[in-house]
Design a protein around this motif. Structure first.
Motif, PDB file in Angstrom:
ATOM      1  N   CYS A 458       0.625  -1.199  -0.261  1.00  0.00           N
ATOM      2  CA  CYS A 458      -0.235  -0.535  -0.025  1.00  0.00           C
ATOM      3  C   CYS A 458       1.023   1.536  -0.228  1.00  0.00           C
ATOM      4  O   CYS A 458       1.909   1.430   0.621  1.00  0.00           O
ATOM      5  N   TRP A 459       0.137   2.243  -0.732  1.00  0.00           N
ATOM      6  CA  TRP A 459       1.518   3.113  -0.895  1.00  0.00           C
ATOM      7  C   TRP A 459       0.257   4.406  -1.182  1.00  0.00           C
ATOM      8  O   TRP A 459      -0.658   4.086  -2.783  1.00  0.00           O
ATOM      9  N   PRO A 480       5.826  -2.901 -11.518  1.00  0.00           N
ATOM     10  CA  PRO A 480       6.276  -2.187 -10.988  1.00  0.00           C
ATOM     11  C   PRO A 480       7.399  -0.458 -12.088  1.00  0.00           C
ATOM     12  O   PRO A 480       7.929   0.167 -11.050  1.00  0.00           O
ATOM     13  N   TYR A 481       7.981  -1.508 -12.643  1.00  0.00           N
ATOM     14  CA  TYR A 481       9.043  -0.107 -13.534  1.00  0.00           C
ATOM     15  C   TYR A 481       7.642   1.138 -13.797  1.00  0.00           C
ATOM     16  O   TYR A 481       8.691   1.807 -14.411  1.00  0.00           O
ATOM     17  N   GLY A 482       6.751   0.747 -13.909  1.00  0.00           N
ATOM     18  CA  GLY A 482       5.886   2.376 -14.174  1.00  0.00           C
ATOM     19  C   GLY A 482       5.448   2.598 -13.710  1.00  0.00           C
ATOM     20  O   GLY A 482       4.259   3.852 -13.481  1.00  0.00           O
ATOM     21  N   GLU A 485       6.892   4.902  -7.461  1.00  0.00           N
ATOM     22  CA  GLU A 485       6.713   5.053  -5.366  1.00  0.00           C
ATOM     23  C   GLU A 485       6.581   3.449  -5.347  1.00  0.00           C
ATOM     24  O   GLU A 485       7.163   3.179  -4.162  1.00  0.00           O
ATOM     25  N   LEU A 486       6.108   2.704  -6.104  1.00  0.00           N
ATOM     26  CA  LEU A 486       6.603   1.212  -6.284  1.00  0.00           C
ATOM     27  C   LEU A 486       7.920   0.630  -6.081  1.00  0.00           C
ATOM     28  O   LEU A 486       8.147  -0.312  -4.973  1.00  0.00           O
ATOM     29  N   VAL A 637       7.174   6.392   2.641  1.00  0.00           N
ATOM     30  CA  VAL A 637       6.574   5.832   0.884  1.00  0.00           C
ATOM     31  C   VAL A 637       5.788   4.606   1.310  1.00  0.00           C
ATOM     32  O   VAL A 637       4.514   4.602   0.201  1.00  0.00           O
ATOM     33  N   GLY A 638       5.444   4.138   2.469  1.00  0.00           N
ATOM     34  CA  GLY A 638       4.286   2.644   2.226  1.00  0.00           C
ATOM     35  C   GLY A 638       4.327   1.856   3.248  1.00  0.00           C
ATOM     36  O   GLY A 638       4.931   1.372   4.326  1.00  0.00           O
TER      37      GLY A 638
END
Length: 998
Positions: A458-459, A480-482, A485-486, A637-638
């Protein structure tokens, strides 16, 4: 905390007092002697004199802290022990010259060392030992040192030889009296009688030797259950080896939970702390460093050698490297063991109770023997005949095998539990297993599988699920590379991580780390992150591990020459408190209170779903010293949501504990909502509403309030090692027998304090297994039910054996006493009494000790630890049963007198009746409940023992030689009917008078 004033024996000092720092119900306390000049000489004086006091089992004093750790007779009060300390301190100062005379003549091994390694430079030591800080020893050098110095093991105390065990059976008072009777028989021409008497003594000794030597082998094997390993640097590679293979010059790698296998000089220390209580008696962790100690003293006490680590201690925090300077018997622990000399296996509480019961019966039988002897002489029997009869009666009446039955049963119980994957490391633990009233269950690895997996990320208000090795947002796979934050969240989880990853040529990999950190690594690999590339890009410089005061981990990584990244993960609330900003659309924005509340609500929502939640944050700063960076003003961050599935069968095991009357408590470091959700799934509380207590509420609670809370609370959340110890002690102060499960270093204080400490065999740390009483080899809590059942069964079986031995032996006393007082002659002669002791006592008694668990063994409440093995109600029952046996045998004897007069034939009828009745009485001793209403599992050992003994008894009538020795005569059919009736009748009466509610 109690303060007990100590009268000041030294007029030159201010008033002093002894302060009790710590006390448990197990006969253990730690005192502090304040205001005294606590020199090494006083330390030696107190240790020497207190150690030989009958009520003190062991003592360790610390001249640096003035602390004294005492293990004492649990029946003594702490105030009484303090009075003893007071007396010795008074003597030391009041009679100084006399006190010096009573100091131990040998120097205390822990005070000096043959080489002052702590005073030497690191370079000098490395050069002297021909090793290297980076490469360690070569394999060739290790082999040479093993040949020269031997393995790294302490000298073991030689177990008792078979010959000494055998001879010990001839040293008892009853055997000495019986030998005297044999000597008198020889002097008066009764050679055959003397041979029979000594033959019985020898057979008893042989049987005792066989059972006890087997028991000693099993008990001595307990020390082989735990074999710690160690990490050392050899040929430039960090490898894991058995501790016995360590040699002088090896470079040890020290990590939290690491057991110290040899004495070593530190060459690196980063926030390194050790528990040295096993050596110095100081329970608080000691901080260590690598610098040389500068001292003008010729001797530096062990407690002040902070650049040394010693065998038998373990690492509680930080990390470091140490070069081994002493192994085996040359270690400080080895020297102490050498000074201790040979010690025998101490008797367990149960053995001491049985010995006391046997002593009481000795006095009773001695009085009866005196009466029988006197009455016999007054009735005109010969002096020699009455001497032999009285002595034989004493030997037959006193069950000298009581302690042997207990030891044998305990040893066989150890063997049986080992087959069930339960390893017992301390003999008393078997007794305590049957008395457990509360069990504190460590969640991770005990209730759960200890195989964490990430389920949710979660973020910034967004949620991602991890399923099938992919990241999903609803039904859409996420790359995730898109999403910066993730990706940042995943990268930080990899950097702030101690798991080691090794790749194979077939592209497979192995993770070596905790289940939590392995799960984070697996998440990153599933997301396509190149772990090695990330570690190479951000090399780690500093690690801040979790501590009792800080429930988070942080690592510092270099980005550029003077720019560093701080990666943080841990308890979401604690991480969030250190954050002031967050990342949104690649921009840093202030973190408002409203946003913090939203994050807190999200965290609690995930926790209520049974997830373990971690908060992740980072910081970035420029500095020349990465160690000076503080964990404040971080960037949020999350959240990471993880799950550790409940072990299969745990719910049923918890239910079995409840049926057995054992209170179950869960102790975990998880947040309250997570812990509550898991406890509900386990049905941790069946009768009362489930209650949970957070460590924040525990910090300011007084011991009295905590004792009350432990009656109501089922779950303790966010618990530290210190809290675990407090909970165990609070339960003990309520008078409960407590078991504690655990597998990590943070569990060791509570494991040591509990009556039964239970460690995991596979996932547990060396330290946890080292201090535990019980090790579950398969890490399965379900085997604890087996252990509890076996512990209760062993105790019950010993009670059955004792009940049988006491009732049958007492019946022999009654028969002889009543017949002599009544003037009916002697129903049993000396040979027959000896035969009774041989045939009816040993084999049925041991067979009863091998009874299978009764069907209801796990539905009854645990016994009180203060309950004697023979209760007053048992003595009443024994008296009734003995009276029935003796009355039946005397009735048969009366029949014989009526038919044949006072003659060998009448004596034979009484002899056969009593033997047969005693053997059948063993069936009644199988259970305190009526056998017809409560059928028991078949006991083949008892069937064989009774069949063999009865067969041997009736065969004696057919063998002329045995008939002559026992002075018995052939019997007719009518005699046999009377004997059968008199043998069966006591069994029927005993069963009919039993209570169904026992």
């Amino acid at each position: 905390m109690n303060n007990l004033h100590l009268i000041n024996p030294n007029p030159h000092q201010t008033l002093s007092f002894v302060k009790i720092l710590h006390e448990t119900v197990k006969g253990r306390c730690r005192c502090k002697v304040n205001g005294l000049l606590y020199s090494d000489q006083l330390k030696q004086y107190l240790e020497f004199n207190l150690s030989i006091h009958k009520d003190i089992l062991s003592v360790k004093a610390n001249s640096t802290t003035s602390n004294i750790l005492l293990y004492f007779n649990p029946h003594k009060k702490v105030s009484e022990i303090v009075v003893i300390i007071n007396q010795y301190v008074q003597e030391y100062y009041q009679y100084p010259q006399k006190s010096r005379e009573y100091l131990p003549q040998k120097p205390t091994a822990s005070l000096t060392s043959s080489t002052s390694w702590h005073l030497e430079d690191i370079e000098t030591i490395i050069s002297q030992l021909k090793t290297s800080k980076d490469r360690g020893l070569s394999s060739l050098a290790v082999q040479q040192k093993l040949k020269e110095d031997g393995i790294n093991a302490l000298s073991e105390i030689e177990p008792r030889s078979g010959l000494s065990i055998f001879i010990d059976y001839f040293k008892s008072v009853p055997v000495a009296l019986l030998s005297s009777a044999a000597l008198l028989s020889i002097l008066t021409g009764g050679m055959a009688d003397a041979v029979v008497i000594m033959g019985v003594v020898t057979i008893n000794a042989i049987l005792g030797y066989v059972t006890e030597s087997h028991s000693e082998k099993i008990i001595n094997s307990l020390k082989n259950f735990v074999n710690p390993s160690a990490w050392v640097v050899r040929d430039g590679t960090l490898i894991e080896i058995d501790t016995t293979e360590i040699v002088q010059g090896d470079v040890l790698s020290l990590q939290p939970g690491c057991y110290i296998p040899a004495d070593a000089r530190l060459i690196e220390a980063h926030r390194l702390t050790l528990d040295e209580s096993a050596l110095t008696g100081e329970s608080l962790p000691i901080e260590k460093h690598q610098e040389r100690i500068i001292s003008n003293q010729t001797t530096v006490p062990l407690g002040e050698r902070n650049n040394m680590v010693y065998r038998g201690t373990f690492v509680t925090g930080g990390q470091g490297l140490g070069v081994v300077v002493s192994t085996g018997n040359l270690t400080e622990m080895g020297k102490i063991q050498a000074l201790m000399g040979e010690t025998n296996q101490p008797a367990t509480p149960m053995e001491r109770q049985l010995e006391q019961a046997g002593t009481q019966l000795v006095w009773l039988s001695s009085a009866v023997c005196g009466v029988v002897f006197t009455v016999g002489l007054l009735r005109g029997y010969g002096l020699l005949e009455m001497v032999k009869t009285s002595i034989s009666l004493a030997v037959a009446a006193v069950p000298e095998g009581l302690p042997t039955v207990a030891t044998t049963t305990l040893a066989l119980g150890i063997l049986k539990m080992r087959q069930q994957k339960v390893l017992i490391r301390r003999l008393e633990a078997i007794e305590a297993l049957g008395s457990i009233q509360a069990i504190c269950l460590d969640k991770t690895g005990t209730l759960t599988s200890n195989r964490m997996s990430v389920l949710k990320l979660c973020w910034d208000g967004r949620e991602i699920d991890l399923r099938d090795g992919r990241l999903w947002s609803g039904n859409q796979v996420i790359n995730p590379y898109g999403c910066d934050e993730l990706l940042k969240l995943i990268h930080l989880c990899v950097l702030c991580n101690d798991s080691q990853i090794s790749y194979h040529s077939d592209q497979t990999y192995i993770l070596d780390g905790s289940s939590t950190e392995n799960a984070l690594m697996e998440m990153a690999i599933a997301a396509g992150v190149d772990i090695r590339e990330l570690h190479g890009k951000y090399p780690r410089f500093v690690t801040h591990h979790r501590s009792e005061a800080r429930n988070l981990m942080a690592t510092v990584h270099q980005i550029q020459t003077s720019t560093y990244l701080i990666a943080v993960k841990g308890n979401p609330k604690e991480v969030l408190e250190r954050c002031s900003t967050k990342m949104e659309n690649s921009q840093l924005i202030p973190l408002t209170e409203r946003e913090k509340q939203a994050i807190t609500d999200q965290n609690e929502t995930m926790a209520r779903q049974g997830l373990r939640v971690l908060g992740v944050a980072y910081g970035q700063a420029e500095t020349s010293d990465p160690h000076s960076l503080t964990l404040s003003h971080l960037i949020w961050v999350g959240l990471i949501g993880m799950a550790d599935p409940i072990r299969p069968g745990v719910k049923e095991t918890i239910n079995n504990f409840h049926q057995a009357g054992i209170t179950t408590l869960m102790i975990t470091g998880d947040q309250s909502p997570t812990a509550y959700a898991i406890a509900q799934a386990l049905h941790l509380s069946q009768e009362k509403p489930l209650k949970i207590l957070d460590s924040r509420e525990l910090s300011d609670v007084s011991p009295e309030v905590l004792r009350s809370l432990c009656q109501e609370v089922h779950v303790f959340a966010r618990i530290s090692p210190a809290h675990k110890l407090q909970i165990v002690q609070a339960l003990q102060q309520r008078g409960l027998v407590v078991a504690m499960t655990g597998d990590g270093i943070n569990d060791t204080p509570a494991l040591k304090a509990a009556e039964v400490g239970i460690a995991m065999g596979h996932t547990g740390t060396d330290v946890a297994r080292e201090v535990a009483d019980v090790v579950l080899e398969d890490d399965d809590l379900e085997t604890m039910i087996v252990a509890v059942s076996q512990g209760r069964t062993i105790y019950n079986n010993i009670r059955k054996s004792v009940h049988f031995l006491l009732s049958t032996n007492l019946s022999e006393i009654m028969v002889m006493l009543l017949a002599n007082v009544g003037g009916f002659g002697q129903p049993l002669n000396a040979m027959q009494l000896l035969w009774l002791n041989l045939v009816t006592d040993i084999f049925p008694g041991l067979a009863l000790a091998l009874e299978a668990p009764e069907p209801d063994v796990l539905t009854l409440p645990p016994r009180s630890p203060d309950e004697p093995i023979i209760k007053s109600s048992d003595f009443q029952r024994i008296l009734v049963e003995s009276s029935t046996l003796s009355a039946s045998a005397l009735s048969a004897y009366g029949y014989g007198i009526w038919r044949y007069g006072i003659s060998p034939h009448a004596s034979t009828v009484a002899f056969m009746s009593l033997v047969s009745g005693q053997l059948l009485h063993a069936l009644s001793c199988r259970s305190p409940k009526p056998l017809y209403a409560h059928p028991l599992p078949h006991n083949p050992y008892l069937t064989a023992a009774l069949g063999g003994s009865l067969g041997l008894q009736w065969v004696s009538l057919a063998i002329p030689g045995l008939r002559n020795l026992l002075h018995i005569t052939p019997l007719n059919l009518g005699d046999s009917g009377v004997i059968a009736s008199s043998a069966i009748l006591p069994l029927l009466i005993s069963e009919a008078t039993k209570s169904h509610e026992n």
